[in-house]
Design a protein around this motif. Structure first.
Motif, PDB file in Angstrom:
ATOM      1  N   PHE A  95      -6.600  18.120   8.971  1.00 52.94           N
ATOM      2  CA  PHE A  95      -6.742  17.050   7.770  1.00 52.94           C
ATOM      3  C   PHE A  95      -5.708  15.808   8.618  1.00 52.94           C
ATOM      4  CE2 PHE A  95      -7.418  20.726   6.091  1.00 52.94           C
ATOM      5  CZ  PHE A  95      -9.098  21.203   5.024  1.00 52.94           C
ATOM      6  N   GLU A  96      -6.600  14.704   7.494  1.00 46.24           N
ATOM      7  CA  GLU A  96      -5.951  12.932   7.878  1.00 46.24           C
ATOM      8  C   GLU A  96      -4.857  12.950   6.453  1.00 46.24           C
ATOM      9  OE1 GLU A  96      -7.407   8.040   8.340  1.00 46.24           O
ATOM     10  OE2 GLU A  96      -9.076  10.436   8.015  1.00 46.24           O
ATOM     11  N   VAL A  97      -3.446  12.963   7.124  1.00 50.09           N
ATOM     12  CA  VAL A  97      -3.402  12.821   5.839  1.00 50.09           C
ATOM     13  C   VAL A  97      -2.076  11.577   5.802  1.00 50.09           C
ATOM     14  CG1 VAL A  97      -1.311  14.209   4.623  1.00 50.09           C
ATOM     15  CG2 VAL A  97      -2.974  14.944   5.726  1.00 50.09           C
ATOM     16  N   ALA A  98      -1.305  10.995   4.290  1.00 48.55           N
ATOM     17  CA  ALA A  98      -0.705   9.809   4.151  1.00 48.55           C
ATOM     18  C   ALA A  98       0.569  10.319   4.027  1.00 48.55           C
ATOM     19  CB  ALA A  98      -1.430   8.312   4.461  1.00 48.55           C
ATOM     20  N   LEU A  99       1.850   9.232   3.818  1.00 52.60           N
ATOM     21  CA  LEU A  99       2.277   8.552   2.985  1.00 52.60           C
ATOM     22  C   LEU A  99       2.550   7.070   3.093  1.00 52.60           C
ATOM     23  CD1 LEU A  99       4.793   9.209   0.821  1.00 52.60           C
ATOM     24  CD2 LEU A  99       6.491   9.445   2.722  1.00 52.60           C
ATOM     25  N   TRP A 100       2.403   6.962   1.438  1.00 51.11           N
ATOM     26  CA  TRP A 100       1.723   5.173   1.416  1.00 51.11           C
ATOM     27  C   TRP A 100       2.795   4.632   0.703  1.00 51.11           C
ATOM     28  CZ3 TRP A 100      -3.715   5.194   1.916  1.00 51.11           C
ATOM     29  CH2 TRP A 100      -4.548   5.678   3.519  1.00 51.11           C
ATOM     30  N   ARG A 153       5.199  -0.882   1.489  1.00 49.95           N
ATOM     31  CA  ARG A 153       5.769  -1.794   2.382  1.00 49.95           C
ATOM     32  C   ARG A 153       4.473  -1.455   3.136  1.00 49.95           C
ATOM     33  NH1 ARG A 153      10.577   1.844   1.901  1.00 49.95           N
ATOM     34  NH2 ARG A 153      10.268   2.987   3.385  1.00 49.95           N
ATOM     35  N   ASN A 154       3.797  -0.709   3.260  1.00 54.92           N
ATOM     36  CA  ASN A 154       3.136  -0.071   4.583  1.00 54.92           C
ATOM     37  C   ASN A 154       1.614  -0.764   4.548  1.00 54.92           C
ATOM     38  OD1 ASN A 154       3.794   3.168   3.456  1.00 54.92           O
ATOM     39  ND2 ASN A 154       4.936   1.952   5.859  1.00 54.92           N
ATOM     40  N   LEU A 155       1.926  -2.005   3.027  1.00 55.34           N
ATOM     41  CA  LEU A 155       0.040  -2.332   3.308  1.00 55.34           C
ATOM     42  C   LEU A 155      -0.633  -2.770   4.203  1.00 55.34           C
ATOM     43  CD1 LEU A 155      -1.801  -2.873   1.221  1.00 55.34           C
ATOM     44  CD2 LEU A 155      -1.142  -5.559   0.785  1.00 55.34           C
ATOM     45  N   ALA A 156      -0.317  -3.073   5.498  1.00 58.18           N
ATOM     46  CA  ALA A 156      -0.880  -3.617   6.560  1.00 58.18           C
ATOM     47  C   ALA A 156      -1.461  -2.602   7.710  1.00 58.18           C
ATOM     48  CB  ALA A 156       0.092  -4.540   7.605  1.00 58.18           C
ATOM     49  N   LYS A 157      -0.889  -1.450   7.464  1.00 55.16           N
ATOM     50  CA  LYS A 157      -1.174   0.290   7.862  1.00 55.16           C
ATOM     51  C   LYS A 157      -2.400   0.673   6.787  1.00 55.16           C
ATOM     52  CE  LYS A 157       2.219   3.506   7.948  1.00 55.16           C
ATOM     53  NZ  LYS A 157       2.693   4.599   8.589  1.00 55.16           N
ATOM     54  N   ILE A 158      -1.992   0.283   5.678  1.00 52.99           N
ATOM     55  CA  ILE A 158      -3.198   0.675   4.798  1.00 52.99           C
ATOM     56  C   ILE A 158      -4.767   0.166   5.020  1.00 52.99           C
ATOM     57  CG2 ILE A 158      -3.550   1.523   2.470  1.00 52.99           C
ATOM     58  CD1 ILE A 158      -0.375   1.443   1.370  1.00 52.99           C
ATOM     59  N   ALA A 203      -5.785   1.755   8.330  1.00 48.91           N
ATOM     60  CA  ALA A 203      -6.190   2.745   8.023  1.00 48.91           C
ATOM     61  C   ALA A 203      -7.646   3.280   7.081  1.00 48.91           C
ATOM     62  CB  ALA A 203      -5.168   4.261   7.305  1.00 48.91           C
ATOM     63  N   LEU A 204      -7.439   2.459   5.967  1.00 46.82           N
ATOM     64  CA  LEU A 204      -9.277   2.674   4.879  1.00 46.82           C
ATOM     65  C   LEU A 204      -9.988   1.908   6.369  1.00 46.82           C
ATOM     66  CD1 LEU A 204      -7.169   1.402   1.937  1.00 46.82           C
ATOM     67  CD2 LEU A 204      -8.321   3.886   3.224  1.00 46.82           C
ATOM     68  N   ALA A 205     -10.222   0.717   6.908  1.00 45.65           N
ATOM     69  CA  ALA A 205     -11.282   0.434   7.401  1.00 45.65           C
ATOM     70  C   ALA A 205     -12.046   2.003   7.994  1.00 45.65           C
ATOM     71  CB  ALA A 205     -10.647  -0.097   9.378  1.00 45.65           C
ATOM     72  N   PRO A 206     -13.973   2.041   7.447  1.00 48.21           N
ATOM     73  CA  PRO A 206     -14.318   3.183   8.664  1.00 48.21           C
ATOM     74  C   PRO A 206     -13.986   3.671  10.212  1.00 48.21           C
ATOM     75  CG  PRO A 206     -15.909   1.643   7.028  1.00 48.21           C
ATOM     76  CD  PRO A 206     -14.396   0.858   7.470  1.00 48.21           C
ATOM     77  N   ASP A 207     -13.479   2.791  10.497  1.00 47.64           N
ATOM     78  CA  ASP A 207     -13.052   2.609  12.079  1.00 47.64           C
ATOM     79  C   ASP A 207     -12.105   2.728  12.271  1.00 47.64           C
ATOM     80  OD1 ASP A 207     -13.859   0.315  11.932  1.00 47.64           O
ATOM     81  OD2 ASP A 207     -14.790   0.231  13.541  1.00 47.64           O
ATOM     82  N   PRO A 245      -7.920   3.442  12.495  1.00 45.78           N
ATOM     83  CA  PRO A 245      -6.948   4.165  13.487  1.00 45.78           C
ATOM     84  C   PRO A 245      -6.607   5.503  12.447  1.00 45.78           C
ATOM     85  CG  PRO A 245      -5.489   2.622  12.211  1.00 45.78           C
ATOM     86  CD  PRO A 245      -7.030   2.267  12.625  1.00 45.78           C
ATOM     87  N   ARG A 246      -6.986   6.378  12.849  1.00 44.69           N
ATOM     88  CA  ARG A 246      -6.495   7.693  11.479  1.00 44.69           C
ATOM     89  C   ARG A 246      -4.823   7.795  11.065  1.00 44.69           C
ATOM     90  NH1 ARG A 246      -8.267  13.687  11.103  1.00 44.69           N
ATOM     91  NH2 ARG A 246      -7.245  15.089  10.795  1.00 44.69           N
ATOM     92  N   ALA A 247      -4.692   8.178   9.893  1.00 51.91           N
ATOM     93  CA  ALA A 247      -3.611   7.649   9.463  1.00 51.91           C
ATOM     94  C   ALA A 247      -2.845   9.501   9.545  1.00 51.91           C
ATOM     95  CB  ALA A 247      -4.189   7.922   7.230  1.00 51.91           C
ATOM     96  N   THR A 248      -1.832   9.125   9.759  1.00 53.16           N
ATOM     97  CA  THR A 248      -0.663  10.247  10.205  1.00 53.16           C
ATOM     98  C   THR A 248       0.686   9.826   8.654  1.00 53.16           C
ATOM     99  OG1 THR A 248       0.145   8.808  11.611  1.00 53.16           O
ATOM    100  CG2 THR A 248      -1.451  10.149  12.339  1.00 53.16           C
ATOM    101  N   LEU A 249       1.336  10.670   9.122  1.00 51.12           N
ATOM    102  CA  LEU A 249       2.789  11.391   8.149  1.00 51.12           C
ATOM    103  C   LEU A 249       3.718  10.959   9.157  1.00 51.12           C
ATOM    104  CD1 LEU A 249       2.138  14.832   6.854  1.00 51.12           C
ATOM    105  CD2 LEU A 249       2.215  12.766   5.949  1.00 51.12           C
ATOM    106  N   PRO A 250       4.435   9.813   8.588  1.00 50.82           N
ATOM    107  CA  PRO A 250       6.010   9.803   9.569  1.00 50.82           C
ATOM    108  C   PRO A 250       6.530  11.224   9.791  1.00 50.82           C
ATOM    109  CG  PRO A 250       5.925   8.594   6.697  1.00 50.82           C
ATOM    110  CD  PRO A 250       5.261   9.536   7.429  1.00 50.82           C
ATOM    111  N   HIS A 251       7.230  11.399  10.712  1.00 52.36           N
ATOM    112  CA  HIS A 251       8.331  12.143  10.839  1.00 52.36           C
ATOM    113  C   HIS A 251       9.216  12.498   9.931  1.00 52.36           C
ATOM    114  CE1 HIS A 251       6.652  12.092  15.132  1.00 52.36           C
ATOM    115  NE2 HIS A 251       6.760  11.389  15.642  1.00 52.36           N
ATOM    116  N   LYS A 252       9.429  11.904   9.402  1.00 53.87           N
ATOM    117  CA  LYS A 252      10.575  12.034   8.558  1.00 53.87           C
ATOM    118  C   LYS A 252      10.160  11.703   6.624  1.00 53.87           C
ATOM    119  CE  LYS A 252      15.158  10.450   6.673  1.00 53.87           C
ATOM    120  NZ  LYS A 252      16.492  10.591   6.559  1.00 53.87           N
ATOM    121  N   LEU A 253       9.776  12.541   5.748  1.00 59.59           N
ATOM    122  CA  LEU A 253       9.277  11.523   4.220  1.00 59.59           C
ATOM    123  C   LEU A 253      10.373  11.828   4.149  1.00 59.59           C
ATOM    124  CD1 LEU A 253       6.581  14.531   4.508  1.00 59.59           C
ATOM    125  CD2 LEU A 253       6.159  12.598   5.204  1.00 59.59           C
TER     126      LEU A 253
END
Length: 106
Positions: free
Chosen positions: A76-81, A84-89, A92-96, A98-106
């Motif tokens: 599944f596509e999973v994110a911790l946002w 400070r991650n607004l640009a990445k958010i 990722a929310l654009a229909p096309d 990049p797929r959201a991913t979890l950081p290695h360290k939560l």
């Protein structure tokens, strides 16, 4: 910005980008621990996104990490946002986008 203010902001952004399905447990007192804060669906893009939202200093609990890692390991596509991650958010929310991913360290 509180977590609730951040959640509402992300939800509005998601709606503007075509995520027409959204789920949030409003009162989790009697629910099992750890389920992500938001689940978004974008039918036109064929995407479902599970999101845990935290303030920039908020801590993730063990049950939350367990669920996020489990959902991600199942494909599944999973994110911790965080705010400070607004640009990445936004990307990722654009229909096309990049797929959201979890950081290695939560």
């Amino acid at each position: 910005m509180t977590e609730e203010q951040f959640r509402r902001h992300v939800r509005k952004l998601a709606a503007l980008r075509g995520w027409t399905l959204a789920y949030h447990t409003h009162n989790s007192v009697r629910s099992d621990a750890g389920w992500p804060d938001e689940v978004y669906g974008h039918p036109a893009a064929g995407r479902t996104l599970f999101v845990e939202l935290k303030t920039d200093t908020g801590r993730i609990r063990t049950a939350q990490e367990t669920w996020l890692r489990h959902l991600a390991s199942c494909g599944f596509e999973v994110a911790l946002w965080r705010p400070r991650n607004l640009a990445k958010i936004t990307a990722a929310l654009a229909p096309d986008g990049p797929r959201a991913t979890l950081p290695h360290k939560l």
